[in-house]
Scaffold this motif. Structure first.
Motif, PDB file in Angstrom:
ATOM      1  N   UNK A  24      -3.056 -23.493   5.272  1.00 21.97           N
ATOM      2  CA  UNK A  24      -2.391 -22.532   4.716  1.00 21.97           C
ATOM      3  C   UNK A  24      -3.396 -21.522   3.939  1.00 21.97           C
ATOM      4  N   UNK A  25      -4.174 -22.045   3.100  1.00 24.97           N
ATOM      5  CA  UNK A  25      -5.139 -21.576   2.445  1.00 24.97           C
ATOM      6  C   UNK A  25      -6.106 -20.748   3.131  1.00 24.97           C
ATOM      7  N   UNK A  26      -6.620 -21.375   4.335  1.00 25.26           N
ATOM      8  CA  UNK A  26      -7.433 -20.608   5.271  1.00 25.26           C
ATOM      9  C   UNK A  26      -6.644 -19.560   5.796  1.00 25.26           C
ATOM     10  N   UNK A  31      -6.385 -13.560   6.108  1.00 24.53           N
ATOM     11  CA  UNK A  31      -5.374 -12.470   6.458  1.00 24.53           C
ATOM     12  C   UNK A  31      -5.957 -11.277   5.256  1.00 24.53           C
ATOM     13  N   UNK A  32      -6.411 -11.924   4.287  1.00 30.52           N
ATOM     14  CA  UNK A  32      -6.907 -10.970   3.212  1.00 30.52           C
ATOM     15  C   UNK A  32      -8.057 -10.266   3.367  1.00 30.52           C
ATOM     16  N   UNK A  33      -9.118 -11.201   4.259  1.00 27.69           N
ATOM     17  CA  UNK A  33     -10.300 -10.401   4.640  1.00 27.69           C
ATOM     18  C   UNK A  33     -10.117  -9.458   5.705  1.00 27.69           C
ATOM     19  N   UNK A  34      -9.039  -9.581   6.513  1.00 29.42           N
ATOM     20  CA  UNK A  34      -8.708  -8.635   7.535  1.00 29.42           C
ATOM     21  C   UNK A  34      -8.195  -7.253   6.725  1.00 29.42           C
ATOM     22  N   UNK A  35      -7.543  -7.610   5.794  1.00 28.45           N
ATOM     23  CA  UNK A  35      -6.857  -6.516   5.138  1.00 28.45           C
ATOM     24  C   UNK A  35      -7.953  -5.672   4.336  1.00 28.45           C
ATOM     25  N   UNK A  36      -8.945  -6.389   3.714  1.00 32.57           N
ATOM     26  CA  UNK A  36     -10.059  -5.723   3.131  1.00 32.57           C
ATOM     27  C   UNK A  36     -11.141  -4.959   4.107  1.00 32.57           C
ATOM     28  N   UNK A  37     -11.267  -5.639   5.406  1.00 35.15           N
ATOM     29  CA  UNK A  37     -11.926  -5.053   6.273  1.00 35.15           C
ATOM     30  C   UNK A  37     -11.488  -3.694   6.702  1.00 35.15           C
ATOM     31  N   UNK A  45      -3.660   3.252   7.330  1.00 32.00           N
ATOM     32  CA  UNK A  45      -2.396   3.007   7.858  1.00 32.00           C
ATOM     33  C   UNK A  45      -2.221   1.744   8.333  1.00 32.00           C
ATOM     34  N   UNK A  46      -3.190   1.296   9.024  1.00 31.56           N
ATOM     35  CA  UNK A  46      -3.116  -0.252   9.397  1.00 31.56           C
ATOM     36  C   UNK A  46      -3.144  -1.307   8.167  1.00 31.56           C
ATOM     37  N   UNK A  47      -3.730  -0.723   7.223  1.00 33.78           N
ATOM     38  CA  UNK A  47      -3.681  -1.832   5.879  1.00 33.78           C
ATOM     39  C   UNK A  47      -2.400  -1.842   5.231  1.00 33.78           C
ATOM     40  N   UNK A  48      -1.768  -0.564   5.213  1.00 26.08           N
ATOM     41  CA  UNK A  48      -0.229  -0.616   4.701  1.00 26.08           C
ATOM     42  C   UNK A  48       0.622  -1.305   5.486  1.00 26.08           C
ATOM     43  N   UNK A  53       2.409  -8.518   5.341  1.00 28.13           N
ATOM     44  CA  UNK A  53       2.058  -9.922   5.793  1.00 28.13           C
ATOM     45  C   UNK A  53       1.453 -10.650   4.591  1.00 28.13           C
ATOM     46  N   UNK A  54       0.305  -9.915   3.983  1.00 27.71           N
ATOM     47  CA  UNK A  54      -0.333 -10.400   2.924  1.00 27.71           C
ATOM     48  C   UNK A  54       0.408 -10.903   1.839  1.00 27.71           C
ATOM     49  N   UNK A  55       1.576  -9.999   1.291  1.00 22.97           N
ATOM     50  CA  UNK A  55       2.111 -10.472   0.460  1.00 22.97           C
ATOM     51  C   UNK A  55       3.207 -11.675   0.794  1.00 22.97           C
ATOM     52  N   UNK A  56       3.720 -11.431   1.803  1.00 25.99           N
ATOM     53  CA  UNK A  56       4.510 -12.723   2.268  1.00 25.99           C
ATOM     54  C   UNK A  56       3.663 -14.030   2.273  1.00 25.99           C
ATOM     55  N   UNK A  57       2.639 -14.154   2.833  1.00 25.30           N
ATOM     56  CA  UNK A  57       1.839 -15.294   2.737  1.00 25.30           C
ATOM     57  C   UNK A  57       1.357 -15.668   1.323  1.00 25.30           C
ATOM     58  N   UNK A  58       1.228 -14.615   0.330  1.00 25.52           N
ATOM     59  CA  UNK A  58       0.833 -15.023  -1.080  1.00 25.52           C
ATOM     60  C   UNK A  58       2.278 -15.815  -1.929  1.00 25.52           C
ATOM     61  N   UNK A  59       3.380 -15.068  -1.392  1.00 20.31           N
ATOM     62  CA  UNK A  59       4.479 -15.385  -2.151  1.00 20.31           C
ATOM     63  C   UNK A  59       4.863 -16.931  -1.617  1.00 20.31           C
TER      64      UNK A  59
END
Length: 87
Positions: A24-26, A31-37, A45-48, A53-59
């Motif tokens: 889960x951590x990996x 996903x976070x690295x993909x967002x930052x890229x 637009x793609x980041x938004x 998805x990032x928030x859902x995984x973090x939560x």
């Protein structure tokens, strides 16, 4: 080496839980690295679209106590801050 059956069972359960949490951590880090890229390549637009998805995984990770809930909140805050900054 543990001798009691309960110790052996606990060791197996710990290993299973560790592997599950690690996976889960990996996935979260990926996903976070993909967002930052996307942010660094100016694809806001793609980041938004990906931020949900990032928030859902973090939560979900925070709810299961894989990461500390305040760590999840801090990461969400910093990611939103980066998303809001003009490039």
């Amino acid at each position: 080496m543990p001798r009691r059956k309960t110790s052996l069972k606990r060791k197996r359960a710990d290993r299973k839980r560790h592997d599950r949490n690690l996976k889960i951590k990996q996935q979260l880090k990926k996903t976070i690295k993909k967002f930052q890229a996307l942010l660094s390549s100016k694809n806001t637009d793609e980041a938004r679209a990906l931020i949900g998805k990032v928030f859902a995984q973090l939560d979900k990770a925070a709810k299961k106590r894989i990461i500390h809930p305040q760590t999840a909140n801090r990461k969400k805050s910093r990611l939103m801050k980066r998303l809001g900054k003009p490039a």
